[in-house]
Motif scaffolding. Sequence first.
Motif, mmCIF file in Angstrom:
data_model
loop_
_atom_site.group_PDB
_atom_site.id
_atom_site.type_symbol
_atom_site.label_atom_id
_atom_site.label_comp_id
_atom_site.label_asym_id
_atom_site.label_seq_id
_atom_site.Cartn_x
_atom_site.Cartn_y
_atom_site.Cartn_z
ATOM 1 N N LEU A 1 0.809 -1.209 0.000
ATOM 2 C CA LEU A 1 0.000 0.000 0.000
ATOM 3 C C LEU A 1 0.848 1.268 0.000
ATOM 4 N N GLY A 2 2.161 1.100 0.034
ATOM 5 C CA GLY A 2 3.049 2.258 0.190
ATOM 6 C C GLY A 2 3.024 3.218 -0.985
ATOM 7 N N GLY A 3 2.605 2.788 -2.163
ATOM 8 C CA GLY A 3 2.662 3.655 -3.330
ATOM 9 C C GLY A 3 1.397 4.451 -3.577
ATOM 10 N N LEU A 4 0.411 4.384 -2.671
ATOM 11 C CA LEU A 4 -0.858 5.080 -2.891
ATOM 12 C C LEU A 4 -0.754 6.551 -2.516
ATOM 13 N N THR A 5 -1.544 7.377 -3.200
ATOM 14 C CA THR A 5 -1.649 8.790 -2.838
ATOM 15 C C THR A 5 -2.537 8.937 -1.611
ATOM 16 N N ASP A 6 -2.583 10.172 -1.019
ATOM 17 C CA ASP A 6 -3.415 10.403 0.166
ATOM 18 C C ASP A 6 -4.881 10.144 -0.134
ATOM 19 N N ALA A 7 -5.340 10.579 -1.308
ATOM 20 C CA ALA A 7 -6.744 10.368 -1.663
ATOM 21 C C ALA A 7 -7.053 8.883 -1.812
ATOM 22 N N GLN A 8 -6.108 8.157 -2.415
ATOM 23 C CA GLN A 8 -6.323 6.715 -2.589
ATOM 24 C C GLN A 8 -6.300 5.991 -1.249
ATOM 25 N N ARG A 9 -5.431 6.438 -0.344
ATOM 26 C CA ARG A 9 -5.394 5.824 0.991
ATOM 27 C C ARG A 9 -6.721 6.029 1.710
ATOM 28 N N LEU B 1 -9.692 -1.538 12.827
ATOM 29 C CA LEU B 1 -9.848 -0.467 11.846
ATOM 30 C C LEU B 1 -8.950 0.720 12.184
ATOM 31 N N ARG B 2 -8.811 1.016 13.451
ATOM 32 C CA ARG B 2 -7.931 2.120 13.848
ATOM 33 C C ARG B 2 -6.485 1.835 13.416
ATOM 34 N N LYS B 3 -6.061 0.577 13.545
ATOM 35 C CA LYS B 3 -4.702 0.205 13.110
ATOM 36 C C LYS B 3 -4.571 0.350 11.596
ATOM 37 N N ILE B 4 -5.616 -0.078 10.877
ATOM 38 C CA ILE B 4 -5.559 0.031 9.418
ATOM 39 C C ILE B 4 -5.498 1.490 9.003
ATOM 40 N N TYR B 5 -6.306 2.328 9.667
ATOM 41 C CA TYR B 5 -6.287 3.757 9.341
ATOM 42 C C TYR B 5 -4.898 4.333 9.585
ATOM 43 N N LYS B 6 -4.280 3.926 10.676
ATOM 44 C CA LYS B 6 -2.939 4.419 10.979
ATOM 45 C C LYS B 6 -1.939 3.933 9.931
ATOM 46 N N LEU B 7 -2.107 2.670 9.519
ATOM 47 C CA LEU B 7 -1.237 2.104 8.495
ATOM 48 C C LEU B 7 -1.351 2.893 7.191
ATOM 49 N N LEU B 8 -2.554 3.377 6.906
ATOM 50 C CA LEU B 8 -2.802 4.116 5.673
ATOM 51 C C LEU B 8 -2.525 5.610 5.819
ATOM 52 N N GLY B 9 -2.010 6.012 6.973
ATOM 53 C CA GLY B 9 -1.706 7.427 7.165
ATOM 54 C C GLY B 9 -2.937 8.275 7.434
ATOM 55 N N GLN B 10 -4.027 7.652 7.890
ATOM 56 C CA GLN B 10 -5.257 8.368 8.200
ATOM 57 C C GLN B 10 -5.365 8.568 9.713
ATOM 58 N N GLU B 11 -6.164 9.517 10.091
ATOM 59 C CA GLU B 11 -6.400 9.770 11.513
ATOM 60 C C GLU B 11 -7.211 8.610 12.079
ATOM 61 N N ALA C 1 -13.796 0.129 -7.731
ATOM 62 C CA ALA C 1 -12.958 1.312 -7.899
ATOM 63 C C ALA C 1 -11.699 1.225 -7.051
ATOM 64 N N VAL C 2 -11.830 0.700 -5.819
ATOM 65 C CA VAL C 2 -10.666 0.542 -4.947
ATOM 66 C C VAL C 2 -9.682 -0.439 -5.580
ATOM 67 N N ALA C 3 -10.205 -1.545 -6.094
ATOM 68 C CA ALA C 3 -9.329 -2.539 -6.724
ATOM 69 C C ALA C 3 -8.650 -1.961 -7.948
ATOM 70 N N ALA C 4 -9.367 -1.108 -8.693
ATOM 71 C CA ALA C 4 -8.774 -0.525 -9.894
ATOM 72 C C ALA C 4 -7.573 0.338 -9.549
ATOM 73 N N LEU C 5 -7.698 1.149 -8.493
ATOM 74 C CA LEU C 5 -6.551 1.989 -8.143
ATOM 75 C C LEU C 5 -5.398 1.157 -7.584
ATOM 76 N N LEU C 6 -5.720 0.063 -6.867
ATOM 77 C CA LEU C 6 -4.661 -0.820 -6.396
ATOM 78 C C LEU C 6 -3.980 -1.510 -7.583
ATOM 79 N N ALA C 7 -4.794 -1.901 -8.577
ATOM 80 C CA ALA C 7 -4.217 -2.559 -9.751
ATOM 81 C C ALA C 7 -3.256 -1.628 -10.477
ATOM 82 N N ASP C 8 -3.618 -0.329 -10.541
ATOM 83 C CA ASP C 8 -2.721 0.629 -11.185
ATOM 84 C C ASP C 8 -1.394 0.715 -10.457
ATOM 85 N N VAL C 9 -1.448 0.664 -9.116
ATOM 86 C CA VAL C 9 -0.221 0.734 -8.334
ATOM 87 C C VAL C 9 0.636 -0.490 -8.575
#
Length: 683
Positions: free
Chosen positions: A467-475, A500-510, A578-586
Amino acid sequence: MAGRSLPGGMLYIGKLSRGDAVPARNVEVIDPTLPIDWRKPDFAGRDMDYWPAYHSITPRSRAAYLLWLEGGRWAPDAYIGYVFLYFYGLERRALVDAQQDPAARADLPRILGEVVRLLTVYGDNSSFRQYATEFQQVLRALITRGEGPAPDPVEHDKWPSPLTLRVGIGRFAAEGRPVPVDWAWSWAMLHPEIYARTPATRCPNEFRALFATRYRARHADGIKVRPLKSRVDLSYRPASGGLRTTSWHLDVPDVLTAAAPTKALKALIESCTDDLDAYSRLIGRQPEAAGTLPALALLPDELFTGDLDGLRPVRDLVDRTLPDDASQARFELADLTSLWPSRTPGKFAKADAVGLAQLLDKFGIGIEPDVRMGAPVQSTGPAVLFRVTAAQPATATPEYTAATTLLHLAAVVSTADDDVSAAERDHLVSHLESSLHLTPGERIRLTAHLDWLLASKLKLTGLTKRLGGLTDAQRAHVAEFATAIAAVDGVVSPGEVDTLRKIYKLLGQEPDSVYTELHALTAASTRPAPATEPVVVVPADTGPTGYLIPPPPKPEPPVGAVRLDPALVEAKMRESAAVAALLADVFDDEPEEAAPPPPAPVVAVDLVGSLDATHSTLLRELATRPSWSRADFDALCAKAGLLPEGALDVLNEAAVEAADEPVVEDDDTQLVINDYAMGELLA
């Protein structure tokens, strides 16, 4: 004969008149009245002419010839002129007498047997081998007339092709009969325009079995050949100076090199060599590997049968783990990997994992985790076997990789409350399968992949890199989808909220924004849209009268759990594509290529055979020592920019082509140079 016994017959004996005892006539006839010098036999043949005749050779030479006959005609050190003198008589019997005398014609099989025997003893002499081989072919053609068994490619050369082959294939064409598999095999292997590569000689049994299977599959009863106008002609120039060239014109079409069957046979030979190439290379490096699981995994599907002795342990494990009525089942991976002989003792490498997966493919069984689909190399832990009922992808597509990432997220949040129901699991998989448009084979594997994920100790750390290559919007988009996954059953437990809180933190979200997203999915947070038409307050009572049995109460959610609106959750889940599509692009992004290094200075190298400059240089360096340690060899390859195993394959392939032997032999402790093969390559 002069007090000597000449066993075996097949000789012309008789007194020649003065008119018959002339050069180039009756050269093979033994005249008992001629003198013989038994005191000093000319065993070395010093007195012999190039085209000898019994009546014109010296008494010393006659003594040596008769002694060779008396000894059974097998002495390997005999002067070859005496062998030819005897051979002249066989030619006369077959080419002259047999044309008119039925008794002589009946002798042809016996003469053929004698020629074959002489070839085994004196075939090292090139001149005799040439005459005897051609004579043998003529004899076979005269005896069989195209009938009988197909000629054995091992016993013949393809230059020229055996006359029996030309006559036999011609008869099939003339009579409109399909060419059976044994004749097609001889035809392909002795065809002057078809060249079988190394697998045909290194793995002859497997190669012939594969050829036969594919020939029957492609041509059923056999190829039917259209007869051509040209006819098969037999011609033989005898070794005997007393005989003329003899020719026969047979009323059989000559179709040996006809274009259509040649093309079909050539394509078949190439497909067999291509598909046996990997197996052949392994056997070339490790002859002792024949019959082992790594070797069997490389066999083409047609040669892979479940009753092979080496497969019994794997077959038994599959039968125990996956009964006939089961589509997939969990098992301990170590039970399977322990059956596989690793390349490096004590280490289960990626190549071993790939080979094991390929072996299971041949049983019609898939495995998760599968390194070919991006899974880590594992030799222990939980695993899943599943039946392959649809074509499986060879590699992970971006869509499938995105699906497994979403599935990993789903599995993590679903197991947060230690309660994953079968319905919840099936809902997750079916939703991902339909929304991501996976192939049937990918859908089957995805179900097994989830089963493996649920059996494993799931961690979020495995997703960090992916997931490291995603933009903030994609995260943020992925975080919202993870929340919807947690809510797929309509209830989010406190444990799921923590995950979910851990996942949000992993994705750089509050992390606290989890609550905001959950609040948006609750039924209370939505208001019905204003009515734009009349509203039904109380529906008309059109049902039956009586008392309704109330439905069973729904189980109460865990203390502290949040009840959500199923319609809103399903709407959010529909965004998974849509989520899978952006992951596929990454995942589909190719890494930037490093700048090419500056070109190395060009150095003139004497090429060795078909080897390129790099491998030719490596071969010459290897020739400086009788043996090399594995470390020193690896260093040489590193210096040349070559992979060690690949370099060994290339060098040994060239050596087998040149000398029928590998040039580098591995005896487990060091690499030994084959002097003979090296000499042939460097000659």
